[in-house]
Design an enzyme around this catalytic site. Structure first.
Site, PDB file in Angstrom:
ATOM      1  CE1 TYR A 133      -9.274  -0.225   8.604  1.00  0.00           C
ATOM      2  CE2 TYR A 133      -9.687   0.777  10.759  1.00  0.00           C
ATOM      3  CZ  TYR A 133      -8.923   0.677   9.605  1.00  0.00           C
ATOM      4  OH  TYR A 133      -7.806   1.465   9.455  1.00  0.00           O
ATOM      5  CB  SER A 182      -6.916   0.970  13.022  1.00  0.00           C
ATOM      6  OG  SER A 182      -7.828   1.981  13.389  1.00  0.00           O
ATOM      7  N   GLY A 195       0.830  -1.211   0.000  1.00  0.00           N
ATOM      8  CA  GLY A 195       0.000   0.000   0.000  1.00  0.00           C
ATOM      9  C   GLY A 195       0.864   1.260   0.000  1.00  0.00           C
ATOM     10  CB  ALA A 231     -13.014  -8.088  13.493  1.00  0.00           C
TER      11      ALA A 231
HETATM   12  P1  NDP Z   1      -5.107   4.668   1.587  1.00  0.00           P
HETATM   13  O1  NDP Z   1      -6.506   4.354   1.196  1.00  0.00           O
HETATM   14  O2  NDP Z   1      -4.499   5.971   1.210  1.00  0.00           O
HETATM   15  O3  NDP Z   1      -4.154   3.486   1.089  1.00  0.00           O
HETATM   16  C1  NDP Z   1      -4.537   2.156   1.166  1.00  0.00           C
HETATM   17  C2  NDP Z   1      -3.503   1.333   0.439  1.00  0.00           C
HETATM   18  O4  NDP Z   1      -3.887  -0.051   0.486  1.00  0.00           O
HETATM   19  C3  NDP Z   1      -3.387   1.723  -1.031  1.00  0.00           C
HETATM   20  O5  NDP Z   1      -2.029   1.826  -1.357  1.00  0.00           O
HETATM   21  C4  NDP Z   1      -4.020   0.546  -1.769  1.00  0.00           C
HETATM   22  O6  NDP Z   1      -3.401   0.252  -3.006  1.00  0.00           O
HETATM   23  C5  NDP Z   1      -3.734  -0.601  -0.815  1.00  0.00           C
HETATM   24  N1  NDP Z   1      -4.655  -1.700  -1.062  1.00  0.00           N
HETATM   25  C6  NDP Z   1      -5.994  -1.702  -0.911  1.00  0.00           C
HETATM   26  N2  NDP Z   1      -6.504  -2.893  -1.308  1.00  0.00           N
HETATM   27  C7  NDP Z   1      -5.452  -3.638  -1.722  1.00  0.00           C
HETATM   28  C8  NDP Z   1      -5.310  -4.956  -2.242  1.00  0.00           C
HETATM   29  N3  NDP Z   1      -6.357  -5.770  -2.419  1.00  0.00           N
HETATM   30  N4  NDP Z   1      -4.070  -5.404  -2.564  1.00  0.00           N
HETATM   31  C9  NDP Z   1      -3.011  -4.603  -2.393  1.00  0.00           C
HETATM   32  N5  NDP Z   1      -3.070  -3.346  -1.906  1.00  0.00           N
HETATM   33  C10 NDP Z   1      -4.277  -2.869  -1.571  1.00  0.00           C
HETATM   34  O7  NDP Z   1      -5.051   4.465   3.161  1.00  0.00           O
HETATM   35  P2  NDP Z   1      -4.162   5.127   4.297  1.00  0.00           P
HETATM   36  O8  NDP Z   1      -2.834   5.509   3.789  1.00  0.00           O
HETATM   37  O9  NDP Z   1      -4.973   6.110   4.998  1.00  0.00           O
HETATM   38  O10 NDP Z   1      -4.016   3.858   5.281  1.00  0.00           O
HETATM   39  C11 NDP Z   1      -2.871   3.022   5.297  1.00  0.00           C
HETATM   40  C12 NDP Z   1      -3.041   2.026   6.426  1.00  0.00           C
HETATM   41  O11 NDP Z   1      -3.207   2.714   7.659  1.00  0.00           O
HETATM   42  C13 NDP Z   1      -4.257   1.107   6.254  1.00  0.00           C
HETATM   43  O12 NDP Z   1      -3.943  -0.187   6.683  1.00  0.00           O
HETATM   44  C14 NDP Z   1      -5.273   1.749   7.202  1.00  0.00           C
HETATM   45  O13 NDP Z   1      -6.195   0.795   7.658  1.00  0.00           O
HETATM   46  C15 NDP Z   1      -4.384   2.263   8.305  1.00  0.00           C
HETATM   47  N6  NDP Z   1      -4.958   3.356   9.068  1.00  0.00           N
HETATM   48  C16 NDP Z   1      -5.263   4.559   8.488  1.00  0.00           C
HETATM   49  C17 NDP Z   1      -5.782   5.588   9.260  1.00  0.00           C
HETATM   50  C18 NDP Z   1      -6.099   6.928   8.695  1.00  0.00           C
HETATM   51  O14 NDP Z   1      -6.609   7.771   9.441  1.00  0.00           O
HETATM   52  N7  NDP Z   1      -5.803   7.218   7.458  1.00  0.00           N
HETATM   53  C19 NDP Z   1      -6.052   5.404  10.685  1.00  0.00           C
HETATM   54  C20 NDP Z   1      -5.685   4.112  11.193  1.00  0.00           C
HETATM   55  C21 NDP Z   1      -5.156   3.146  10.397  1.00  0.00           C
HETATM   56  P3  NDP Z   1      -3.858   0.935  -4.426  1.00  0.00           P
HETATM   57  O15 NDP Z   1      -4.434   2.255  -4.119  1.00  0.00           O
HETATM   58  O16 NDP Z   1      -2.606   0.980  -5.183  1.00  0.00           O
HETATM   59  O17 NDP Z   1      -4.861  -0.003  -5.016  1.00  0.00           O
END
Ligand code: NDP
Length: 240
Positions: free
Chosen positions: A151, A138, A9, A153
């Site tokens: 989420y 998270s 990601g 879980a």
């Molecule tokens: P974004 O939505 O900006 O990024 C999510 C990333 O996950 C993207 O790079 C996306 O890839 C990738 N992704 C999604 N589905 C898949 C898949 N099937 N296979 C591979 N990659 C996948 O999220 P954030 O940067 O905000 O979040 C990053 C992490 O931090 C996550 O795990 C989120 O749960 C966690 N988090 C975020 C918070 C927030 O406030 N933002 C708070 C707490 C936790 P692509 O776009 O290239 O498809």
């Protein structure tokens, strides 16, 4: 020789900041993306433009076979010694209305994705006797959040997996930790939290910056964090 770090990601808000941090800290960074190659490639260019080292890898973490093939191809040129399991999605609904698809999609990316990617990199990492696995979870998994049973879980299961895997690899120079962010300024959080809500629920009155999460990840990935393992460290402006 510098160590290689895979950030799943890496095309997302927090993932991109982690890639930049690790590149600045001297790692060769593998920016992983699923659907956003353009963004990942632009980030790789930006890292290389300031003298860093970055490449892009594309795969769906929910697809075990595709993940194995892609990770094997990466490891043909050397082991991966830092893995940041950051890919994640949320798909919120009140529990009675939660569709099975929403449950499975969220668990598939965060939890099954962790399984697929981590298992693919682990044996070569063990052979090098040095590794860092950092799972981005998270605050929802620590304090709960209405509408996020799926989420919370998935992320909570990652906390348990972090502790168990840390025990299994402790004698091999590998640490496993979870970083649990609160509300961080990204596209993902913008869909869920407006500034009034952030001011209400975050004691510091603001959302965190992706770079603030990245500093913590950078420290956990460093030599200096060798004795920190099996921990869940939350970064949340005093929410919990
Ligand atoms: P974004 O939505 O900006 O990024 C999510 C990333 O996950 C993207 O790079 C996306 O890839 C990738 N992704 C999604 N589905 C898949 C898949 N099937 N296979 C591979 N990659 C996948 O999220 P954030 O940067 O905000 O979040 C990053 C992490 O931090 C996550 O795990 C989120 O749960 C966690 N988090 C975020 C918070 C927030 O406030 N933002 C708070 C707490 C936790 P692509 O776009 O290239 O498809």
């Amino acid at each position: 020789m510098s160590k290689r770090a895979l950030v799943t990601g890496g095309s997302g808000g927090i993932g991109a900041a982690i890639c930049q941090r690790l590149a600045e800290d001297g790692f060769e960074v593998i920016i992983h993306t699923h659907r956003n190659f353009t963004k990942a490639a632009a980030l790789a260019d930006a890292i290389r433009a300031v003298g860093g080292c970055a490449e892009v890898s594309v795969f769906d973490v929910t697809d075990r076979e595709m993940t194995n093939l892609a990770v094997q191809a990466l490891m043909d040129t050397g082991p991966i010694q830092v893995l940041v399991n950051n890919a994640g999605v949320h798909d919120d609904a009140a529990f009675p209305a939660l569709d099975p698809r929403q449950w499975h999609d969220v668990v598939d990316v965060s939890l099954n994705g962790f399984f697929h990617v981590t298992q693919a990199v682990l044996m070569p990492m063990i052979r090098t006797r040095w590794g860092r696995i950092i799972n981005i979870t998270s605050v929802s998994a620590l304090m709960g959040n209405r509408g996020q049973v799926n989420y919370a879980a998935a992320k909570g299961a990652l906390h348990s997996a972090t502790k168990s895997l840390a025990l299994e690899v402790a004698s091999r120079g590998i640490t496993v930790n979870a970083v649990a962010p609160g509300v961080i300024e990204t596209e993902m959080s913008a869909q869920t939290f407006d500034s009034a809500r952030v001011a209400r629920i975050v004691p510091m009155g603001r959302a965190g910056h992706p770079a603030e999460v990245a500093y913590l990840v950078g420290f956990l990935a460093s030599e200096r964090a060798a004795y920190i393992s099996g921990q869940v460290i939350s970064i949340n402006g005093a929410m919990v």
